[in-house]
Design a protein around this motif. Sequence first.
Motif, PDB file in Angstrom:
ATOM      1  N   MET A 101      65.983  90.943 -17.835  1.00 17.37           N
ATOM      2  CA  MET A 101      65.761  91.529 -19.065  1.00 17.37           C
ATOM      3  C   MET A 101      65.297  90.225 -19.870  1.00 17.37           C
ATOM      4  O   MET A 101      64.865  90.319 -20.974  1.00 17.37           O
ATOM      5  N   LEU A 102      65.566  89.225 -19.379  1.00 24.93           N
ATOM      6  CA  LEU A 102      65.261  87.937 -20.202  1.00 24.93           C
ATOM      7  C   LEU A 102      64.482  87.251 -18.985  1.00 24.93           C
ATOM      8  O   LEU A 102      64.768  87.136 -17.954  1.00 24.93           O
ATOM      9  N   LYS A 103      63.504  86.297 -19.638  1.00 21.96           N
ATOM     10  CA  LYS A 103      62.522  85.296 -18.604  1.00 21.96           C
ATOM     11  C   LYS A 103      63.481  84.026 -18.880  1.00 21.96           C
ATOM     12  O   LYS A 103      63.463  83.679 -20.114  1.00 21.96           O
ATOM     13  N   ALA A 157      71.287  97.252 -14.276  1.00 18.06           N
ATOM     14  CA  ALA A 157      72.397  96.330 -15.137  1.00 18.06           C
ATOM     15  C   ALA A 157      73.083  97.420 -15.902  1.00 18.06           C
ATOM     16  O   ALA A 157      72.611  98.515 -16.519  1.00 18.06           O
ATOM     17  N   LEU A 158      74.325  97.201 -15.845  1.00 14.47           N
ATOM     18  CA  LEU A 158      75.193  98.068 -16.426  1.00 14.47           C
ATOM     19  C   LEU A 158      75.663  96.942 -17.725  1.00 14.47           C
ATOM     20  O   LEU A 158      76.897  96.578 -17.716  1.00 14.47           O
ATOM     21  N   ILE A 159      74.645  97.028 -18.748  1.00 15.28           N
ATOM     22  CA  ILE A 159      74.842  96.204 -19.858  1.00 15.28           C
ATOM     23  C   ILE A 159      74.503  97.247 -20.942  1.00 15.28           C
ATOM     24  O   ILE A 159      73.279  97.910 -20.801  1.00 15.28           O
ATOM     25  N   GLU A 160      75.163  97.070 -22.158  1.00 17.53           N
ATOM     26  CA  GLU A 160      74.687  97.910 -23.108  1.00 17.53           C
ATOM     27  C   GLU A 160      74.604  99.485 -22.791  1.00 17.53           C
ATOM     28  O   GLU A 160      73.475 100.005 -22.870  1.00 17.53           O
ATOM     29  N   ALA A 198      72.541 102.434 -24.304  1.00 19.32           N
ATOM     30  CA  ALA A 198      71.578 101.836 -25.426  1.00 19.32           C
ATOM     31  C   ALA A 198      70.411 102.454 -25.693  1.00 19.32           C
ATOM     32  O   ALA A 198      69.683 102.762 -26.994  1.00 19.32           O
ATOM     33  N   GLY A 199      69.658 103.070 -24.497  1.00 15.77           N
ATOM     34  CA  GLY A 199      68.287 103.689 -24.977  1.00 15.77           C
ATOM     35  C   GLY A 199      68.399 105.097 -25.010  1.00 15.77           C
ATOM     36  O   GLY A 199      67.316 105.849 -24.989  1.00 15.77           O
ATOM     37  N   ASN A 206      65.485 108.532 -19.983  1.00 16.07           N
ATOM     38  CA  ASN A 206      66.252 107.219 -19.310  1.00 16.07           C
ATOM     39  C   ASN A 206      65.935 106.962 -18.027  1.00 16.07           C
ATOM     40  O   ASN A 206      65.550 105.766 -17.613  1.00 16.07           O
ATOM     41  N   LEU A 225      62.345 105.749 -17.437  1.00 12.78           N
ATOM     42  CA  LEU A 225      62.108 104.677 -17.835  1.00 12.78           C
ATOM     43  C   LEU A 225      62.670 103.406 -17.156  1.00 12.78           C
ATOM     44  O   LEU A 225      62.079 102.713 -17.089  1.00 12.78           O
ATOM     45  N   LEU A 226      63.910 103.878 -16.328  1.00 13.67           N
ATOM     46  CA  LEU A 226      64.583 102.781 -15.543  1.00 13.67           C
ATOM     47  C   LEU A 226      63.844 103.080 -14.159  1.00 13.67           C
ATOM     48  O   LEU A 226      64.149 102.208 -13.448  1.00 13.67           O
ATOM     49  N   THR A 254      66.250  98.312 -26.843  1.00 14.60           N
ATOM     50  CA  THR A 254      66.898  98.273 -25.693  1.00 14.60           C
ATOM     51  C   THR A 254      66.125  98.782 -24.477  1.00 14.60           C
ATOM     52  O   THR A 254      66.397  98.296 -23.277  1.00 14.60           O
ATOM     53  N   LEU A 255      65.182  99.427 -24.639  1.00 15.01           N
ATOM     54  CA  LEU A 255      64.354 100.072 -23.567  1.00 15.01           C
ATOM     55  C   LEU A 255      63.206  99.199 -23.059  1.00 15.01           C
ATOM     56  O   LEU A 255      63.003  98.974 -22.167  1.00 15.01           O
ATOM     57  N   THR A 278      63.256  95.985 -23.028  1.00 17.02           N
ATOM     58  CA  THR A 278      63.765  94.686 -22.038  1.00 17.02           C
ATOM     59  C   THR A 278      63.915  95.271 -20.672  1.00 17.02           C
ATOM     60  O   THR A 278      63.899  94.609 -19.582  1.00 17.02           O
TER      61      THR A 278
END
Lengths: 389, 261
Positions: free
Chosen positions: A81-83, A97-100, A103-104, A118, A121-122, B96-97, B99
């Motif tokens: 999710m971050l580079k 990831a079970l983060i936020e 959220a989507g 969801n 998208l995942l 949120t989507l 990322t």
Amino acid sequence: MPPAICLRGVSKSFRRRTERDPRTLKSYLLRDLWRPRAPSGPHQVWALQDVDLTVEKGTTVGIIGRNGSGKSTLLHIMGGMLKPTTGTVRVEGRASALIELGAGFHPELTGRENVLVNGLLLGLSKREVRDRFDSIVSFAELHDSIDEPMRTYSTGMYMRLGFSVAVHLDPDVLLIDEVLAVGDLPFVEKCRERMNEFKRRGKTIVLVTHDLNTAQTWCDHAVWIHQGRVSAAGDPSMVVSAYCRGMGMAVPMAAGQAPQMLALAVTPGNEGTVWIPGATGAAAFIVATMNVGAAGVLTVSVETGAARLPLSLTICQIEPVTGARLTPPAPTFSLRVKSGETPTLGVFIQGWDRVPFDPASHRIYIHFVDEGAVTRGATSVGVATRATG
Amino acid sequence: MSGFLATATRLWNSRGVVQILIARDLKARYRGTALGFLWSFLNPLIFMSVYLLVFSVYLRIQMENYAAFLLCGLLPWTWFASALAESSRSIIDNRTLVTRSASPSEIFPLVSIGSNLLHFLLSLPVLLGLLIVFGVRPRWTLAFFPVVVVVQFLFTFGLALICASLAVRFRDLLQIMPTALNLWFFITPVFYPVTMVPPDLRPLLLLNPMAYVIDAYQSVLFYRRVPRPFEFTLVLVLAVALLAAGAWIFNARRDRFADEL
């Protein structure tokens, strides 16, 4: 076999946004668009620096550290999710990831529609979502409201559905950011059970946690992140006590663990604390042997976090025997020790099971206040503890 | 160019997700409204009535079948304006989507354009019906209609990629957007024909590709002739160039989204 996660020299910097940093389009067009910004300067904040980390397949790794130490950033980087600003990240297989959680989700759509969106998208296919749909709904316990718009859901329902979708992605690597605190007790239990099932199936789990007990009892390895760097990594007990000592904090010890010497550094005139998470059985017996390097006052106290203490608590000095004490509701036992003495304390507790479950606040503290402020160098107190569940 | 192709390939592979997201957009937008999808046609119709009142009655523009003419330009313009406004916000709105999604982030602006395109296409039968009522019978030039739609799509998508990726960092863009679109509307021949622009100034219209996109709609629907060959081809080239530029800028900024969102 390649490791599940492999981080090499990973650093991550963020730009601090300040008033003096006008992010105008003009300056951007003139400078930044044509050449990449050098990742340094006064506005650069390093969240992670030179992190080398290898997570073997099938292991569970706990990441501990203070708030803002870079734990979550690390997890975000593992999840893609971050580079990273510099360095390389390799993750084998699918990471979830079970983060936020949740959220989507779109509040106007029903739970059913959101699960589909969801899931796709995942990275699931339509067919996969359809096949897993019933399982997702039943895990989230949302049979009755799955066709309601999600704006009508409670926070707990939202989280449950988010959690359920995330674990149904059938990931090879599960990244968890303290979300086990989601929902009510039965659901937490269910989540834990699910996590255990993941472990049994040889999946890799990386868990960011503040619950040192979880880190010790549930993880195969622990990593202590301090100010963006790996301060300690390896055996969970070792890492946890290193963390606690590093923080000048108490060293926890899990119930049922073998007796262990816990070194407690006390700076002259200061206080050191060892804490032992409460045993969860009906009774606990903890023996603490102290090697006191200097004269001072040794205090044993028990905290349960409960307003009243339905505990039967005995704290006594076993050797040399001086007697027993029973002092709820604020049970403490103090003992003046001379330099070179090795008193052994016994703490016998009954009724942990009657105290509302709250592992974080069930603690036995052993403080040592060094009176010898004039002593040169640090004094240390060693505590050998045995807790029986 | 290889980056451009890679983007196109990844978008093509995500078409299933795009479909579902467009459906989500449409469902979410009209859920709870009484008239539902009709709004996508009612809004331009209300606009048309007001323009009709102002320009036909107050200002007395002398033009045959002005209502039908207005409609031919207003509907595609509505598609363009709402698509651009929404897609500019799409990365921020779906932070949120963006990322965590397994699909490329370009799908979010694409979805905004797609769902608005769907509204536009759904209102076509009504448009054609009204044209017939106004006495403008469609002719074979209607065959050019899909071509014009494709060109407008390419142009909008290119611009949307630029706006969406820049808006992540320069949020001011979102503040300017409504005003900019309003001004853009007035300099685009939507409620007046290109021929009303003085010939000396007309080359300036080439700077505004939307002018000749709208003009092309008016040509194939209202005047029932082929789009101006020179201007329209130029717009097509511009649209493709803009799309390439958009894909490039989006790609260059993609990795920073997570930090800046």
